[in-house]
Design a protein around this motif. Structure first.
Motif, PDB file in Angstrom:
ATOM      1  N   GLU A   1       0.824  -1.209   0.000  1.00 27.21           N
ATOM      2  CA  GLU A   1       0.000   0.000   0.000  1.00 27.21           C
ATOM      3  C   GLU A   1       0.856   1.257   0.000  1.00 27.21           C
ATOM      4  N   SER A   2       2.005   1.191   0.632  1.00 27.66           N
ATOM      5  CA  SER A   2       2.962   2.301   0.599  1.00 27.66           C
ATOM      6  C   SER A   2       3.938   2.148  -0.554  1.00 27.66           C
ATOM      7  N   ALA A   3       4.452   0.932  -0.741  1.00 24.67           N
ATOM      8  CA  ALA A   3       5.523   0.711  -1.718  1.00 24.67           C
ATOM      9  C   ALA A   3       5.077   0.987  -3.148  1.00 24.67           C
ATOM     10  N   ARG A   4       3.802   0.776  -3.433  1.00 23.42           N
ATOM     11  CA  ARG A   4       3.332   0.960  -4.809  1.00 23.42           C
ATOM     12  C   ARG A   4       3.513   2.404  -5.276  1.00 23.42           C
ATOM     13  N   HIS A   5       3.413   3.341  -4.358  1.00 23.63           N
ATOM     14  CA  HIS A   5       3.589   4.748  -4.730  1.00 23.63           C
ATOM     15  C   HIS A   5       5.041   5.034  -5.105  1.00 23.63           C
ATOM     16  N   THR A   6       5.969   4.433  -4.358  1.00 22.08           N
ATOM     17  CA  THR A   6       7.388   4.590  -4.680  1.00 22.08           C
ATOM     18  C   THR A   6       7.703   3.971  -6.032  1.00 22.08           C
ATOM     19  N   THR A   7       7.146   2.797  -6.275  1.00 23.96           N
ATOM     20  CA  THR A   7       7.377   2.118  -7.550  1.00 23.96           C
ATOM     21  C   THR A   7       6.840   2.936  -8.716  1.00 23.96           C
ATOM     22  N   ARG A   8       5.648   3.470  -8.558  1.00 24.46           N
ATOM     23  CA  ARG A   8       5.068   4.253  -9.652  1.00 24.46           C
ATOM     24  C   ARG A   8       5.891   5.502  -9.936  1.00 24.46           C
ATOM     25  N   TRP A   9       6.280   6.205  -8.889  1.00 23.63           N
ATOM     26  CA  TRP A   9       7.044   7.438  -9.090  1.00 23.63           C
ATOM     27  C   TRP A   9       8.410   7.148  -9.702  1.00 23.63           C
ATOM     28  N   THR A  10       9.083   6.121  -9.191  1.00 26.20           N
ATOM     29  CA  THR A  10      10.397   5.778  -9.727  1.00 26.20           C
ATOM     30  C   THR A  10      10.321   5.428 -11.207  1.00 26.20           C
ATOM     31  N   ASN A  11       9.325   4.644 -11.582  1.00 28.05           N
ATOM     32  CA  ASN A  11       9.184   4.275 -12.990  1.00 28.05           C
ATOM     33  C   ASN A  11       8.892   5.490 -13.862  1.00 28.05           C
ATOM     34  N   ALA A  12       8.133   6.441 -13.315  1.00 24.87           N
ATOM     35  CA  ALA A  12       7.833   7.661 -14.067  1.00 24.87           C
ATOM     36  C   ALA A  12       9.091   8.481 -14.334  1.00 24.87           C
ATOM     37  N   MET A  13      10.052   8.409 -13.412  1.00 27.61           N
ATOM     38  CA  MET A  13      11.272   9.200 -13.549  1.00 27.61           C
ATOM     39  C   MET A  13      12.309   8.535 -14.453  1.00 27.61           C
ATOM     40  N   LEU A  14      12.063   7.323 -14.892  1.00 34.96           N
ATOM     41  CA  LEU A  14      13.036   6.610 -15.715  1.00 34.96           C
ATOM     42  C   LEU A  14      12.965   6.967 -17.190  1.00 34.96           C
ATOM     43  N   GLY A  15      11.802   7.431 -17.638  1.00 32.09           N
ATOM     44  CA  GLY A  15      11.653   7.759 -19.045  1.00 32.09           C
ATOM     45  C   GLY A  15      11.849   9.247 -19.296  1.00 32.09           C
ATOM     46  N   SER A  16      11.528   9.665 -20.489  1.00 31.90           N
ATOM     47  CA  SER A  16      11.555  11.101 -20.804  1.00 31.90           C
ATOM     48  C   SER A  16      10.440  11.787 -20.031  1.00 31.90           C
ATOM     49  N   LEU A  17      10.786  12.839 -19.331  1.00 28.52           N
ATOM     50  CA  LEU A  17       9.792  13.510 -18.497  1.00 28.52           C
ATOM     51  C   LEU A  17       8.784  14.246 -19.374  1.00 28.52           C
ATOM     52  N   PRO A  18       7.489  14.032 -19.128  1.00 26.60           N
ATOM     53  CA  PRO A  18       6.470  14.713 -19.927  1.00 26.60           C
ATOM     54  C   PRO A  18       6.468  16.209 -19.671  1.00 26.60           C
ATOM     55  N   GLY A  19       5.819  16.931 -20.552  1.00 31.10           N
ATOM     56  CA  GLY A  19       5.821  18.384 -20.467  1.00 31.10           C
ATOM     57  C   GLY A  19       5.294  18.927 -19.158  1.00 31.10           C
ATOM     58  N   HIS A  20       4.239  18.309 -18.615  1.00 30.97           N
ATOM     59  CA  HIS A  20       3.657  18.870 -17.391  1.00 30.97           C
ATOM     60  C   HIS A  20       4.593  18.690 -16.195  1.00 30.97           C
ATOM     61  N   VAL A  21       5.438  17.626 -16.208  1.00 35.18           N
ATOM     62  CA  VAL A  21       6.417  17.471 -15.132  1.00 35.18           C
ATOM     63  C   VAL A  21       7.509  18.526 -15.265  1.00 35.18           C
ATOM     64  N   LEU A  22       7.945  18.792 -16.476  1.00 38.23           N
ATOM     65  CA  LEU A  22       8.917  19.867 -16.677  1.00 38.23           C
ATOM     66  C   LEU A  22       8.333  21.212 -16.265  1.00 38.23           C
ATOM     67  N   ASP A  23       7.032  21.398 -16.488  1.00 35.37           N
ATOM     68  CA  ASP A  23       6.374  22.629 -16.046  1.00 35.37           C
ATOM     69  C   ASP A  23       6.364  22.719 -14.519  1.00 35.37           C
ATOM     70  N   LEU A  24       6.159  21.581 -13.855  1.00 34.36           N
ATOM     71  CA  LEU A  24       6.223  21.568 -12.393  1.00 34.36           C
ATOM     72  C   LEU A  24       7.616  21.967 -11.910  1.00 34.36           C
ATOM     73  N   MET A  25       8.641  21.432 -12.577  1.00 34.07           N
ATOM     74  CA  MET A  25      10.016  21.764 -12.208  1.00 34.07           C
ATOM     75  C   MET A  25      10.270  23.260 -12.388  1.00 34.07           C
ATOM     76  N   ALA A  26       9.768  23.801 -13.479  1.00 39.52           N
ATOM     77  CA  ALA A  26       9.947  25.233 -13.729  1.00 39.52           C
ATOM     78  C   ALA A  26       9.201  26.070 -12.705  1.00 39.52           C
ATOM     79  N   ALA A  27       7.985  25.641 -12.345  1.00 42.52           N
ATOM     80  CA  ALA A  27       7.204  26.375 -11.345  1.00 42.52           C
ATOM     81  C   ALA A  27       7.895  26.358  -9.992  1.00 42.52           C
TER      82      ALA A  27
END
Length: 417
Positions: free
Chosen positions: A351-377
């Motif tokens: 229940e906790s670990a699944r969130h870490t797994t999802r986030w880590t996998n999201a960071m392995l690929g090319s970051l989508p535009g909205h994540v880059l926008d979050l970084m800029a914000a």
């Protein structure tokens, strides 16, 4: 008194063994190395525990290095711009988010050896042996519960691949190279404040700079996480620690010159302070394995949830898993540790670990535009920077805004006003 066997003496295995020992269980711990062998060995994959994971250690009275390890109070993120033809990369994004509490990094040679000594001093049964499947098969009947906290190798292969929970990455996604150094200068962006610093190099990988405590005192970790066969994946053929450090600095100068500027006087902390590793495909395995004779083994931490190390969650996830399993074991009382209970214990952790797994996998690929926008914000709005930094401690918060462009936009708009 219930008898428990734990195979593996990393963060999760040792933390769980010491926690059970304190609760009055008869614990046997199998480690393939002695404490002295760990201390005198090569540096292992680095770890940084954020506030939640540190709290689990503190609650068990195992935070022996709190007063000596650097207090990491922030997370700094930079995004490197394109490499100009004339050299001299610049940052297109830079920000520092504050943590809710402090994080700390302790060299695993220090922590593992210290905890091994503590377990033995407190009367625990410590067996120095690289356990095999046949060993467990012969031993399992003597214990009420057998747990494997081994990460990889023959014992890990007992646990079948869980296709439904595993990431879609069949091959390793990052190659790690770490050097532990003395002499890194202060960060001019936040003098007097210790922070983990991450530089994202689009198309190449990431650089992490982590204040740490090592065998020789305060130090810093310089860690490259490179895409396999990319421009940062250049450490496989290094001939020794000196060449490893030289390549580390060459990459700093080329890809993160703002970090290189404070690294011109660094030196390795000791002869074993370099490591090239990390070529392991992320995966989730089924939590229960059956031995040839029919005995059951419960997998712990990265034995069953092996995330890529790119987000630095390994040790924290291990600490959270050990804490969750400890609670499940104690709550079981005198009832049998059957397969149904084992699966329920893992589901509680998942229940906790699944969130870490999802986030880590999201960071392995090319970051989508909205994540880059979050970084800029985050560079212009401190609440965004702080929330992103604190999500490293509790990735479940990312569910609300990180993965969906519309939710990300709504969140940023609510901060900007």
């Amino acid at each position: 008194m219930r008898r428990i066997l734990i195979v593996g003496a990393g963060q999760s295995g040792l933390q769980l063994a010491l926690g059970l020992q304190a609760k009055g269980y008869d614990v046997t711990l199998m480690s393939h190395r002695t404490a002295d062998e760990v201390r005198s060995g090569r540096i292992m994959a680095p770890q940084c525990l954020f506030p939640t994971a540190l709290r689990h250690e503190r609650e068990l009275g195992l935070d022996f290095w709190t007063a000596r390890a650097p207090r990491i109070e922030g997370l700094g993120v930079s995004v490197a711009g394109p490499e100009p033809a004339t050299g001299g990369r610049t940052r297109v994004v830079d920000w520092l988010g504050r943590l809710d509490g402090c994080a700390q990094s302790v060299d695993r040679r220090v922590k593992t050896a210290g905890w091994l000594d503590t377990f033995a001093e407190r009367g625990g049964r410590l067996v120095i042996h690289a356990a095999t499947v046949s060993d467990l098969d012969a031993l399992a009947g003597r214990y009420d519960l057998v747990l494997a906290a081994v990460g990889r190798g023959e014992l890990a292969s007992l646990f079948g691949h869980d296709a439904d929970r595993s990431p879609p990455h069949a091959a390793p996604r990052r190659a790690l190279a770490v050097a532990c150094v003395h002499g890194l200068g202060p960060c001019p962006e936040h003098p007097g404040l210790d922070a983990v610093r991450c530089t994202l190099v689009p198309g190449a990988g990431e650089l992490f700079v982590v204040p740490t405590l090592t065998l020789t005192g305060r130090a810093d970790l310089l860690l490259w996480a490179g895409l396999p066969d990319g421009p940062l994946d250049v450490f496989r053929e290094t001939t020794g620690p000196g060449e490893h450090l030289a390549r580390t600095l060459e990459l700093l100068e080329r890809f993160a010159p703002w970090e290189y500027a404070r690294a011109t006087e660094v030196e390795l902390t000791d002869a074993n302070a370099t490591l090239a590793a990390g070529r392991h495909a992320p995966t989730v395995r089924h939590p229960v394995a059956r031995l040839p004779s029919g005995g059951l083994v419960l997998g712990v931490a990265d034995t069953v949830v092996a995330d890529d190390p790119v987000t630095g969650q390994g040790a924290g996830s291990a600490a959270k898993c050990a804490a969750s399993y400890l609670a499940s074991i104690v709550e079981r009382g005198e009832r049998p540790f059957d397969e149904t209970w084992m699966r329920a214990a893992f589901d509680r952790h998942w229940e906790s670990a699944r969130h870490t797994t999802r986030w880590t996998n999201a960071m392995l690929g090319s970051l989508p535009g909205h994540v880059l926008d979050l970084m800029a914000a985050a560079a212009t709005h401190q609440p965004v920077a702080d929330r992103l930094a604190r999500g490293v401690d509790d990735p479940s918060d990312f569910e609300d805004f990180f993965y969906d462009a519309e939710r990300a936009e709504t969140y940023v708009s609510s901060v900007v006003g």
